[in-house]
Design a protein around this motif. Structure first.
Motif: not given
Length: 196
Positions: A62, A65, A98-99, A101, A110, A166, A169
Protein backbone atom coordinates in the motif's frame (compact mmCIF):
# COMPACT_ATOMS: atom_id res chain seq x y z
CA UNK A 1 12.68 -6.98 27.04
CA UNK A 2 11.65 -7.97 23.54
CA UNK A 3 13.56 -6.51 20.64
CA UNK A 4 12.82 -6.57 16.93
CA UNK A 5 15.58 -8.20 14.91
CA UNK A 6 16.43 -7.26 11.35
CA UNK A 7 17.55 -9.92 8.88
CA UNK A 8 21.19 -10.01 7.83
CA UNK A 9 22.05 -8.30 4.54
CA UNK A 10 22.43 -10.54 1.50
CA UNK A 11 23.85 -8.14 -1.05
CA UNK A 12 26.81 -5.74 -1.13
CA UNK A 13 24.34 -2.88 -1.61
CA UNK A 14 22.85 -3.39 1.83
CA UNK A 15 23.28 -0.66 4.43
CA UNK A 16 26.25 -2.15 6.22
CA UNK A 17 28.37 0.96 6.61
CA UNK A 18 26.69 2.19 9.82
CA UNK A 19 27.39 1.02 13.34
CA UNK A 20 25.99 -2.24 14.57
CA UNK A 21 23.87 -1.97 17.67
CA UNK A 22 24.85 -3.94 20.71
CA UNK A 23 22.05 -5.76 22.55
CA UNK A 24 21.90 -2.89 25.02
CA UNK A 25 21.21 -0.22 22.42
CA UNK A 26 17.78 0.57 21.08
CA UNK A 27 18.61 1.92 17.63
CA UNK A 28 19.01 -0.18 14.51
CA UNK A 29 19.15 0.68 10.85
CA UNK A 30 16.85 -0.40 8.01
CA UNK A 31 18.27 -3.30 6.06
CA UNK A 32 17.94 -3.33 2.29
CA UNK A 33 17.66 -6.71 0.60
CA UNK A 34 18.17 -6.71 -3.16
CA UNK A 35 17.32 -3.03 -3.38
CA UNK A 36 14.05 -3.20 -1.46
CA UNK A 37 13.57 -2.19 2.15
CA UNK A 38 11.61 -5.10 3.57
CA UNK A 39 11.61 -4.46 7.29
CA UNK A 40 12.26 -1.24 9.16
CA UNK A 41 13.33 -1.53 12.78
CA UNK A 42 13.16 1.54 14.97
CA UNK A 43 13.51 2.29 18.65
CA UNK A 44 10.26 4.27 18.62
CA UNK A 45 7.09 2.49 17.54
CA UNK A 46 5.78 3.60 14.19
CA UNK A 47 2.60 5.65 14.02
CA UNK A 48 1.49 3.57 11.05
CA UNK A 49 -1.22 0.95 11.49
CA UNK A 50 1.39 -1.77 10.95
CA UNK A 51 3.38 -0.62 13.97
CA UNK A 52 3.46 -2.71 17.14
CA UNK A 53 5.04 -2.72 20.57
CA UNK A 54 8.36 -3.91 19.14
CA UNK A 55 8.72 -0.75 17.09
CA UNK A 56 8.80 -2.77 13.89
CA UNK A 57 6.77 -1.84 10.83
CA UNK A 58 6.58 -3.80 7.62
CA UNK A 59 6.31 -1.78 4.42
CA UNK A 60 3.37 -3.25 2.62
CA UNK A 61 2.37 -2.80 -1.01
CA UNK A 62 0.00 0.00 0.00
CA UNK A 63 3.01 2.29 0.34
CA UNK A 64 3.72 2.08 -3.38
CA UNK A 65 2.05 4.95 -5.20
CA UNK A 66 2.83 5.93 -8.80
CA UNK A 67 0.94 7.01 -11.89
CA UNK A 68 1.68 8.12 -15.42
CA UNK A 69 -0.84 9.07 -18.08
CA UNK A 70 -0.77 10.40 -21.63
CA UNK A 71 -3.18 11.96 -24.10
CA UNK A 72 -3.65 9.02 -26.42
CA UNK A 73 -6.23 10.31 -28.88
CA UNK A 74 -5.94 13.30 -31.16
CA UNK A 75 -8.13 15.90 -29.44
CA UNK A 76 -9.08 18.54 -32.01
CA UNK A 77 -9.94 20.76 -30.28
CA UNK A 78 -9.91 19.73 -26.61
CA UNK A 79 -13.43 20.77 -25.74
CA UNK A 80 -13.35 19.28 -22.23
CA UNK A 81 -10.06 20.91 -21.23
CA UNK A 82 -11.01 24.24 -22.77
CA UNK A 83 -14.35 24.23 -20.94
CA UNK A 84 -13.29 23.02 -17.48
CA UNK A 85 -9.64 24.20 -17.66
CA UNK A 86 -8.58 20.77 -16.32
CA UNK A 87 -6.22 18.98 -18.69
CA UNK A 88 -7.49 15.46 -19.30
CA UNK A 89 -5.37 12.37 -19.93
CA UNK A 90 -7.21 9.44 -21.47
CA UNK A 91 -4.47 6.79 -21.53
CA UNK A 92 -3.15 5.25 -18.30
CA UNK A 93 0.45 4.03 -18.56
CA UNK A 94 0.99 3.26 -14.85
CA UNK A 95 -1.44 3.52 -11.95
CA UNK A 96 0.02 1.64 -8.98
CA UNK A 97 -2.45 1.97 -6.13
CA UNK A 98 -5.15 3.29 -8.52
CA UNK A 99 -5.02 6.78 -6.96
CA UNK A 100 -5.16 8.59 -10.33
CA UNK A 101 -8.74 8.85 -11.56
CA UNK A 102 -8.80 8.65 -15.34
CA UNK A 103 -12.31 10.12 -15.63
CA UNK A 104 -11.43 13.35 -13.81
CA UNK A 105 -7.63 13.24 -14.40
CA UNK A 106 -7.18 14.02 -10.69
CA UNK A 107 -4.64 12.34 -8.40
CA UNK A 108 -5.85 11.73 -4.83
CA UNK A 109 -3.10 11.36 -2.23
CA UNK A 110 -3.63 8.18 -0.16
CA UNK A 111 -1.36 9.33 2.68
CA UNK A 112 0.72 12.23 3.93
CA UNK A 113 4.09 12.40 2.23
CA UNK A 114 6.45 13.98 -0.27
CA UNK A 115 5.24 13.50 -3.84
CA UNK A 116 7.05 14.10 -7.11
CA UNK A 117 5.18 15.36 -10.18
CA UNK A 118 6.16 16.19 -13.73
CA UNK A 119 4.17 17.23 -16.76
CA UNK A 120 4.77 17.80 -20.45
CA UNK A 121 1.87 19.39 -22.33
CA UNK A 122 2.30 20.00 -26.07
CA UNK A 123 0.45 22.70 -27.98
CA UNK A 124 -0.46 21.75 -31.51
CA UNK A 125 -0.29 25.00 -33.48
CA UNK A 126 1.88 28.09 -33.66
CA UNK A 127 0.49 31.52 -32.75
CA UNK A 128 -0.84 29.83 -29.61
CA UNK A 129 0.33 30.56 -26.05
CA UNK A 130 -0.56 28.13 -23.27
CA UNK A 131 0.20 28.25 -19.56
CA UNK A 132 -0.17 25.09 -17.46
CA UNK A 133 -0.13 24.77 -13.65
CA UNK A 134 0.13 21.83 -11.31
CA UNK A 135 -2.74 22.45 -8.92
CA UNK A 136 -2.86 21.29 -5.31
CA UNK A 137 -6.37 21.60 -3.87
CA UNK A 138 -7.13 24.45 -6.26
CA UNK A 139 -3.87 26.36 -5.69
CA UNK A 140 -1.12 26.55 -8.34
CA UNK A 141 2.15 25.02 -7.09
CA UNK A 142 4.35 25.15 -10.20
CA UNK A 143 3.64 26.48 -13.68
CA UNK A 144 5.04 26.36 -17.20
CA UNK A 145 4.23 28.04 -20.48
CA UNK A 146 4.78 27.57 -24.19
CA UNK A 147 4.55 30.79 -26.16
CA UNK A 148 6.90 30.76 -29.13
CA UNK A 149 4.84 32.14 -32.02
CA UNK A 150 6.95 30.38 -34.65
CA UNK A 151 7.03 26.88 -33.14
CA UNK A 152 4.24 24.42 -33.86
CA UNK A 153 4.98 21.54 -31.46
CA UNK A 154 6.10 23.42 -28.37
CA UNK A 155 5.71 22.00 -24.86
CA UNK A 156 4.94 23.51 -21.47
CA UNK A 157 6.92 21.36 -19.06
CA UNK A 158 7.97 21.42 -15.41
CA UNK A 159 8.57 19.17 -12.39
CA UNK A 160 8.74 19.53 -8.64
CA UNK A 161 8.19 18.04 -5.18
CA UNK A 162 5.20 18.87 -2.99
CA UNK A 163 4.03 17.78 0.45
CA UNK A 164 0.51 16.37 0.33
CA UNK A 165 -1.84 15.41 3.12
CA UNK A 166 -4.10 12.39 2.86
CA UNK A 167 -7.02 13.27 0.60
CA UNK A 168 -5.29 16.17 -1.18
CA UNK A 169 -5.98 16.51 -4.89
CA UNK A 170 -3.44 17.24 -7.62
CA UNK A 171 -4.23 17.92 -11.27
CA UNK A 172 -3.17 20.06 -14.22
CA UNK A 173 -5.02 23.25 -15.12
CA UNK A 174 -4.86 25.21 -18.33
CA UNK A 175 -4.27 28.71 -16.96
CA UNK A 176 -4.02 30.53 -20.27
CA UNK A 177 -4.77 29.87 -23.92
CA UNK A 178 -6.50 26.99 -25.63
CA UNK A 179 -5.13 23.48 -25.68
CA UNK A 180 -5.66 22.75 -29.34
CA UNK A 181 -4.28 19.24 -29.38
CA UNK A 182 -2.05 16.80 -27.61
CA UNK A 183 -1.66 13.48 -29.36
CA UNK A 184 0.60 11.06 -27.51
CA UNK A 185 3.21 13.65 -26.60
CA UNK A 186 1.50 15.14 -23.54
CA UNK A 187 2.08 13.33 -20.25
CA UNK A 188 1.38 13.75 -16.53
CA UNK A 189 3.20 11.62 -13.95
CA UNK A 190 3.64 11.45 -10.20
CA UNK A 191 4.72 9.17 -7.37
CA UNK A 192 5.16 9.01 -3.62
CA UNK A 193 8.82 9.66 -2.81
CA UNK A 194 8.42 8.81 0.89
CA UNK A 195 5.71 9.08 3.56
CA UNK A 196 5.87 11.62 6.38
Amino acid sequence: GLKAACPAPRTPNALTTGHRSSPGQNDTEPIILEGKCLVVCDSTPSSEPAGNALGMSVRSGSGRVAFSASRQTNHEPTDMSNRTMIIYFDNILVNVGTHFDQESSIFLAPRRGVYSFNFHVVKAYNRQTIQVSLMLNGWPMISAFAGDQDVTREAATNAGLVIMEKGDKAYLRLERGNLMGGWKYSTFSGFLVFPL
